[in-house]
Motif scaffolding. Structure first.
Motif, PDB file in Angstrom:
ATOM      1  N   ARG A   8       0.627  -1.355   0.607  1.00  0.00           N
ATOM      2  CA  ARG A   8      -0.148   0.213  -0.299  1.00  0.00           C
ATOM      3  C   ARG A   8       0.780   0.834   0.434  1.00  0.00           C
ATOM      4  O   ARG A   8       0.589   2.325  -0.447  1.00  0.00           O
ATOM      5  CB  ARG A   8      -1.227  -0.184   1.022  1.00  0.00           C
ATOM      6  N   LEU A  20      -3.970   0.895  -5.621  1.00  0.00           N
ATOM      7  CA  LEU A  20      -4.230   1.199  -4.372  1.00  0.00           C
ATOM      8  C   LEU A  20      -5.635   0.972  -4.090  1.00  0.00           C
ATOM      9  O   LEU A  20      -6.528  -0.310  -2.761  1.00  0.00           O
ATOM     10  CB  LEU A  20      -4.245   2.504  -4.239  1.00  0.00           C
ATOM     11  N   LEU A  23      -5.580  -2.407  -2.809  1.00  0.00           N
ATOM     12  CA  LEU A  23      -5.410  -3.179  -1.077  1.00  0.00           C
ATOM     13  C   LEU A  23      -6.507  -2.413  -0.381  1.00  0.00           C
ATOM     14  O   LEU A  23      -6.737  -2.881   0.782  1.00  0.00           O
ATOM     15  CB  LEU A  23      -4.533  -3.146  -0.757  1.00  0.00           C
ATOM     16  N   LEU A  24      -6.972  -1.596  -1.134  1.00  0.00           N
ATOM     17  CA  LEU A  24      -8.461  -1.084   0.354  1.00  0.00           C
ATOM     18  C   LEU A  24      -9.879  -1.211  -0.166  1.00  0.00           C
ATOM     19  O   LEU A  24     -10.303  -1.829  -1.345  1.00  0.00           O
ATOM     20  CB  LEU A  24      -8.440   0.311  -0.066  1.00  0.00           C
ATOM     21  N   TRP A  98      -7.344  -4.604   8.771  1.00  0.00           N
ATOM     22  CA  TRP A  98      -7.289  -4.676   7.630  1.00  0.00           C
ATOM     23  C   TRP A  98      -8.059  -6.400   8.363  1.00  0.00           C
ATOM     24  O   TRP A  98      -7.848  -6.353   9.100  1.00  0.00           O
ATOM     25  CB  TRP A  98      -5.200  -5.362   7.345  1.00  0.00           C
ATOM     26  N   CYS A 107      -7.110  -3.241   3.285  1.00  0.00           N
ATOM     27  CA  CYS A 107      -7.408  -2.670   4.871  1.00  0.00           C
ATOM     28  C   CYS A 107      -8.380  -1.544   4.805  1.00  0.00           C
ATOM     29  O   CYS A 107      -9.779  -1.229   3.714  1.00  0.00           O
ATOM     30  CB  CYS A 107      -6.261  -1.459   4.306  1.00  0.00           C
TER      31      CYS A 107
END
Length: 117
Positions: A8, A20, A23-24, A98, A107
């Motif tokens: 991230r 991003l 991963l979010l 997370w 996340c």
């Protein structure tokens, strides 16, 4: 999970919106060091298309607590950011939450601050 947090930070520094987003979590929320809150889309936009450019984010003194499919990461971060010709380095505590999904860690939420330097 630490690898996901470091990825991230790398995507943030590279201005990689797609990285991003991957991963979010879809319900992601972030609270900045000045108390502003953002959902996932706004967070990505501000950090990849805004006037501030990320040069790096280093995670130090990382502590992770895992309970089932949820992890809380606490770190001292060193951020190097710039706007125009000005580049600034500052440090602050950061906490991230997370959650583990089928394809890896996402996340869900985070908070940075207060800014120390």
């Amino acid at each position: 999970m630490i690898e996901a947090a470091e990825a991230r930070a790398c995507f943030l520094s590279a201005g990689d919106a797609d990285g991003l987003e991957g991963l979010l979590h879809e319900n992601f929320r972030w609270t900045s060091h000045v108390g502003e809150t953002f959902g996932r889309d706004e967070y990505i936009r501000r950090n990849t298309q805004g006037s501030v450019r990320w040069h790096s984010q280093r995670l130090g003194d990382v502590e992770v607590m895992v309970e089932g499919d949820t992890a809380v990461l606490h770190a001292e971060v060193t951020d190097v950011v710039g706007s125009g010709c000005e580049v600034e380095t500052f440090q602050m505590p950061m906490t991230q939450v997370w959650v583990r999904q089928d394809d890896g860690w996402r996340c869900l939420a985070g908070h940075a601050g207060p800014r120390r330097t």
